[in-house]
Write a protein that holds these residues in place. Structure first.
Motif, PDB file in Angstrom:
ATOM      1  N   VAL A 320      38.268  41.977 109.931  1.00  0.00           N
ATOM      2  CA  VAL A 320      38.395  41.712 108.776  1.00  0.00           C
ATOM      3  C   VAL A 320      37.437  43.105 108.028  1.00  0.00           C
ATOM      4  CG1 VAL A 320      37.768  40.896 106.455  1.00  0.00           C
ATOM      5  CG2 VAL A 320      39.129  39.411 108.276  1.00  0.00           C
ATOM      6  N   HIS A 321      36.330  43.195 108.706  1.00  0.00           N
ATOM      7  CA  HIS A 321      35.315  43.945 108.454  1.00  0.00           C
ATOM      8  C   HIS A 321      36.074  45.510 108.760  1.00  0.00           C
ATOM      9  CE1 HIS A 321      32.237  47.101 109.399  1.00  0.00           C
ATOM     10  NE2 HIS A 321      31.429  46.495 108.399  1.00  0.00           N
ATOM     11  N   ASP A 322      36.458  45.744 109.890  1.00  0.00           N
ATOM     12  CA  ASP A 322      36.974  47.200 110.257  1.00  0.00           C
ATOM     13  C   ASP A 322      38.344  47.446 109.406  1.00  0.00           C
ATOM     14  OD1 ASP A 322      34.851  47.023 112.099  1.00  0.00           O
ATOM     15  OD2 ASP A 322      36.157  46.513 113.986  1.00  0.00           O
ATOM     16  N   LEU A 323      39.138  46.334 108.948  1.00  0.00           N
ATOM     17  CA  LEU A 323      40.116  46.610 107.835  1.00  0.00           C
ATOM     18  C   LEU A 323      39.629  47.110 106.882  1.00  0.00           C
ATOM     19  CD1 LEU A 323      42.986  44.209 107.186  1.00  0.00           C
ATOM     20  CD2 LEU A 323      41.765  45.670 105.278  1.00  0.00           C
ATOM     21  N   ILE A 324      38.581  46.589 106.095  1.00  0.00           N
ATOM     22  CA  ILE A 324      38.034  47.147 104.979  1.00  0.00           C
ATOM     23  C   ILE A 324      37.196  48.684 105.234  1.00  0.00           C
ATOM     24  CG2 ILE A 324      35.973  46.806 103.305  1.00  0.00           C
ATOM     25  CD1 ILE A 324      36.151  43.795 103.955  1.00  0.00           C
ATOM     26  N   ALA A 325      36.660  48.682 106.345  1.00  0.00           N
ATOM     27  CA  ALA A 325      35.960  49.958 106.644  1.00  0.00           C
ATOM     28  C   ALA A 325      37.348  51.175 106.794  1.00  0.00           C
ATOM     29  CB  ALA A 325      35.283  49.942 107.920  1.00  0.00           C
ATOM     30  N   ARG A 326      38.421  50.715 107.307  1.00  0.00           N
ATOM     31  CA  ARG A 326      39.428  51.817 107.765  1.00  0.00           C
ATOM     32  C   ARG A 326      39.839  52.132 106.165  1.00  0.00           C
ATOM     33  NH1 ARG A 326      41.209  48.317 111.411  1.00  0.00           N
ATOM     34  NH2 ARG A 326      42.914  47.282 110.475  1.00  0.00           N
ATOM     35  N   CYS A 327      39.947  51.237 105.167  1.00  0.00           N
ATOM     36  CA  CYS A 327      40.372  51.725 103.946  1.00  0.00           C
ATOM     37  C   CYS A 327      39.264  52.430 103.099  1.00  0.00           C
ATOM     38  CB  CYS A 327      40.914  50.395 103.354  1.00  0.00           C
ATOM     39  SG  CYS A 327      42.283  49.472 104.160  1.00  0.00           S
ATOM     40  N   ASP A 328      38.158  52.578 103.636  1.00  0.00           N
ATOM     41  CA  ASP A 328      37.000  53.130 102.833  1.00  0.00           C
ATOM     42  C   ASP A 328      36.883  52.299 101.860  1.00  0.00           C
ATOM     43  OD1 ASP A 328      35.018  55.210 102.784  1.00  0.00           O
ATOM     44  OD2 ASP A 328      36.220  56.410 101.527  1.00  0.00           O
ATOM     45  N   GLY A 329      36.829  51.057 102.075  1.00  0.00           N
ATOM     46  CA  GLY A 329      36.573  49.802 101.116  1.00  0.00           C
ATOM     47  C   GLY A 329      35.062  49.752 100.970  1.00  0.00           C
ATOM     48  N   PHE A 330      34.275  50.253 101.653  1.00  0.00           N
ATOM     49  CA  PHE A 330      32.543  50.242 101.396  1.00  0.00           C
ATOM     50  C   PHE A 330      32.241  51.176 100.407  1.00  0.00           C
ATOM     51  CE2 PHE A 330      33.039  47.930 105.395  1.00  0.00           C
ATOM     52  CZ  PHE A 330      32.665  46.501 105.020  1.00  0.00           C
ATOM     53  N   ARG A 331      32.897  52.509 100.401  1.00  0.00           N
ATOM     54  CA  ARG A 331      32.387  53.581  99.851  1.00  0.00           C
ATOM     55  C   ARG A 331      33.257  53.578  98.295  1.00  0.00           C
ATOM     56  NH1 ARG A 331      32.348  59.279 102.440  1.00  0.00           N
ATOM     57  NH2 ARG A 331      34.329  58.464 103.017  1.00  0.00           N
ATOM     58  N   GLN A 332      34.466  53.097  98.371  1.00  0.00           N
ATOM     59  CA  GLN A 332      35.701  53.031  97.240  1.00  0.00           C
ATOM     60  C   GLN A 332      35.963  51.707  97.282  1.00  0.00           C
ATOM     61  OE1 GLN A 332      38.286  56.613  96.823  1.00  0.00           O
ATOM     62  NE2 GLN A 332      37.409  57.200  98.661  1.00  0.00           N
ATOM     63  N   PRO A 333      35.325  50.750  96.774  1.00  0.00           N
ATOM     64  CA  PRO A 333      35.696  49.272  96.804  1.00  0.00           C
ATOM     65  C   PRO A 333      36.889  48.983  96.041  1.00  0.00           C
ATOM     66  CG  PRO A 333      33.295  49.604  96.051  1.00  0.00           C
ATOM     67  CD  PRO A 333      33.809  51.196  96.262  1.00  0.00           C
ATOM     68  N   GLU A 334      37.346  49.719  95.091  1.00  0.00           N
ATOM     69  CA  GLU A 334      38.590  49.365  94.262  1.00  0.00           C
ATOM     70  C   GLU A 334      39.971  49.555  95.138  1.00  0.00           C
ATOM     71  OE1 GLU A 334      37.948  53.918  94.336  1.00  0.00           O
ATOM     72  OE2 GLU A 334      36.506  52.031  93.863  1.00  0.00           O
ATOM     73  N   ARG A 335      39.582  50.618  96.208  1.00  0.00           N
ATOM     74  CA  ARG A 335      40.906  50.123  96.950  1.00  0.00           C
ATOM     75  C   ARG A 335      41.242  48.842  97.543  1.00  0.00           C
ATOM     76  NH1 ARG A 335      40.525  55.727 100.987  1.00  0.00           N
ATOM     77  NH2 ARG A 335      40.796  57.116  99.270  1.00  0.00           N
ATOM     78  N   ILE A 336      40.460  48.041  97.871  1.00  0.00           N
ATOM     79  CA  ILE A 336      40.579  46.797  98.543  1.00  0.00           C
ATOM     80  C   ILE A 336      41.357  46.010  97.206  1.00  0.00           C
ATOM     81  CG2 ILE A 336      39.759  44.779  99.662  1.00  0.00           C
ATOM     82  CD1 ILE A 336      39.703  47.474 101.209  1.00  0.00           C
ATOM     83  N   ALA A 337      40.833  46.091  96.144  1.00  0.00           N
ATOM     84  CA  ALA A 337      41.705  45.418  95.190  1.00  0.00           C
ATOM     85  C   ALA A 337      42.886  45.805  94.805  1.00  0.00           C
ATOM     86  CB  ALA A 337      40.821  45.445  93.818  1.00  0.00           C
ATOM     87  N   GLU A 338      43.120  47.273  95.041  1.00  0.00           N
ATOM     88  CA  GLU A 338      44.549  47.842  94.920  1.00  0.00           C
ATOM     89  C   GLU A 338      45.417  47.454  96.157  1.00  0.00           C
ATOM     90  OE1 GLU A 338      43.673  51.742  92.330  1.00  0.00           O
ATOM     91  OE2 GLU A 338      43.597  51.889  94.482  1.00  0.00           O
TER      92      GLU A 338
END
Length: 405
Positions: A320-338
């Protein structure tokens, strides 16, 4: 000099919709007269002016003549002799060819009011065939008005098919196709945009990657609608429902399953690793139409990750962590919600599943928030340098994801 309100503002009022921009046509005037009255010229190809106080657009009544293929190949003529009816005759659809005088009187020489009542999208004249953009506009208008019962007139659909057969859409420039597509994906029923383009043959020429999905079977236990193209239409409509007006979510919905068109026939109706196969056509489509980076990035992420999100409960915390990281979800949090919204649209954009729950969306966002709450300042990095700090942060965030579960 006579001034009339025209186009969308009149149409939308008759439909009971909130009006957008108010555009005016001026009959019996010259550019010199407009300038003398304080109007500011802005038109490049024909005389259009901005009102000195309201900033609204006022265009001189004009006619047009086709001189070359494509939508740029026109010569415009505007002078005091051009009548209101002449101007309205050059417009695309009858519902857009209605004018309103200052006293509220409607000028409707082509039956636009009746077509609004009948919920029909009909071309004004055979001159419609001279501008290929009108195919895209028709599909976009249908995406907007299909929910209100509008359909395309049979004779207009036939004319669109003739235009496609004549090669008119081959002259469309990428920027204009994207402009109309983007607007359509922000409307209430993008499926109508896809459907009309397919019915007239333009989808195969303009969005061949999407057209190729139609007729491709899927496993009925997961996709009661079976057809991958129909599923894509349903996902686009669900995205419009879950994220109204958000064309970026809509574009990711449109392109999330493009890999299914590339599945070898011998393994159908299964689509093994279609999410990876889809990355090539997604990127090709984005390149062809110069799609903005934020649209492209979300589309690539949704194509690549949507099955992982569907299987979220099966993923280990580090995955799960690496999925978020691949999506750049730590620097651009809105991407995960989208991404979560697109995946919800994918799951619910299926026959009989439109009202189903999709808990993975909220779970993914909650796990991301738990990981985001962990910062370098909160962990012990004494004696660590460079990459080791990142490794320690990753471990702490994985632990936070595990605890959040």
């Amino acid at each position: 000099m006579r001034i009339y309100l025209v186009g969308g503002a009149v149409r939308d009022r008759l439909l009971g919709r909130d009006g957008g921009d108010r555009d005016y046509v001026v009959v019996g005037a010259t550019p010199e007269r407009m300038l003398a009255d304080g109007f500011k010229p802005v038109g490049k190809d024909f005389p259009v002016f901005l009102h000195p106080r309201s900033g609204e657009e006022y265009a001189l009544a004009r006619t047009e003549r086709k001189t070359a293929p494509g939508y740029h190949g026109f010569v415009f003529h505007a002078d005091e002799s051009v009548t209101l009816e002449d101007d309205l005759a050059r417009r695309d659809f009858t519902i857009n060819a209605i004018a309103e005088a200052d006293d509220g009187t409607l000028v409707d020489p082509f039956g636009g009011v009746q077509d609004i009542e009948r919920r029909v999208l009909r071309h004004v004249s055979p001159a419609f065939a001279e501008d290929p953009v009108r195919i895209l506009r028709g599909a976009r208008f249908l995406a907007r008005f299909a929910a209100q019962g509008f359909t395309i007139a049979p004779e207009t659909l036939a004319l669109m098919r003739d235009m496609v057969a004549a090669g008119e859409v081959d002259h469309l420039v990428p920027e204009r196709v994207w402009q109309e597509m983007r607007k359509a994906l922000a409307e209430a029923m993008p499926s109508a945009f896809i459907g009309l383009l397919r019915d007239c043959g333009a989808l195969k020429k303009l969005l061949s990657e999407v057209d190729a999905l139609f007729g491709v079977p899927q496993r009925v236990e997961f996709h009661p609608e079976v057809d991958a193209g129909v599923h894509t239409q349903m996902v686009c409509d669900m995205a419009a429902r879950l994220a109204p007006g958000n064309a970026r979510i809509g574009f990711a919905a449109l392109t999330h399953d493009l890999g299914k068109a590339l599945t070898p026939t011998e393994i159908l109706p299964k689509h093994i690793e279609h999410e990876r196969a889809g990355l090539v056509p997604v990127r090709a489509l984005c390149e062809r139409y110069k799609v903005p980076n934020d649209f492209r990035e979300l589309a690539v992420i949704a194509c690549r990750e949507h099955l992982n999100v569907h299987r979220l409960d099966e993923l280990r915390p580090e995955t799960v962590h690496d999925l978020i990281a691949r999506c750049d979800g730590f620097r651009q949090p809105e991407r995960i919600a989208e991404l979560a919204l697109v995946c919800a649209a994918d799951k619910r954009g299926r026959l009989g599943l439109q009202e189903s729950d999709y808990p993975q969306a909220a779970k993914l966002v909650a796990l991301q928030q738990a990981a985001l709450a962990v910062t370098v300042a909160q962990i012990d990095i004494s004696g660590l340098q460079g990459p080791d700090i990142g490794i320690a942060l990753r471990k702490a965030r994985i632990a936070a994801i595990k605890n959040a579960r």
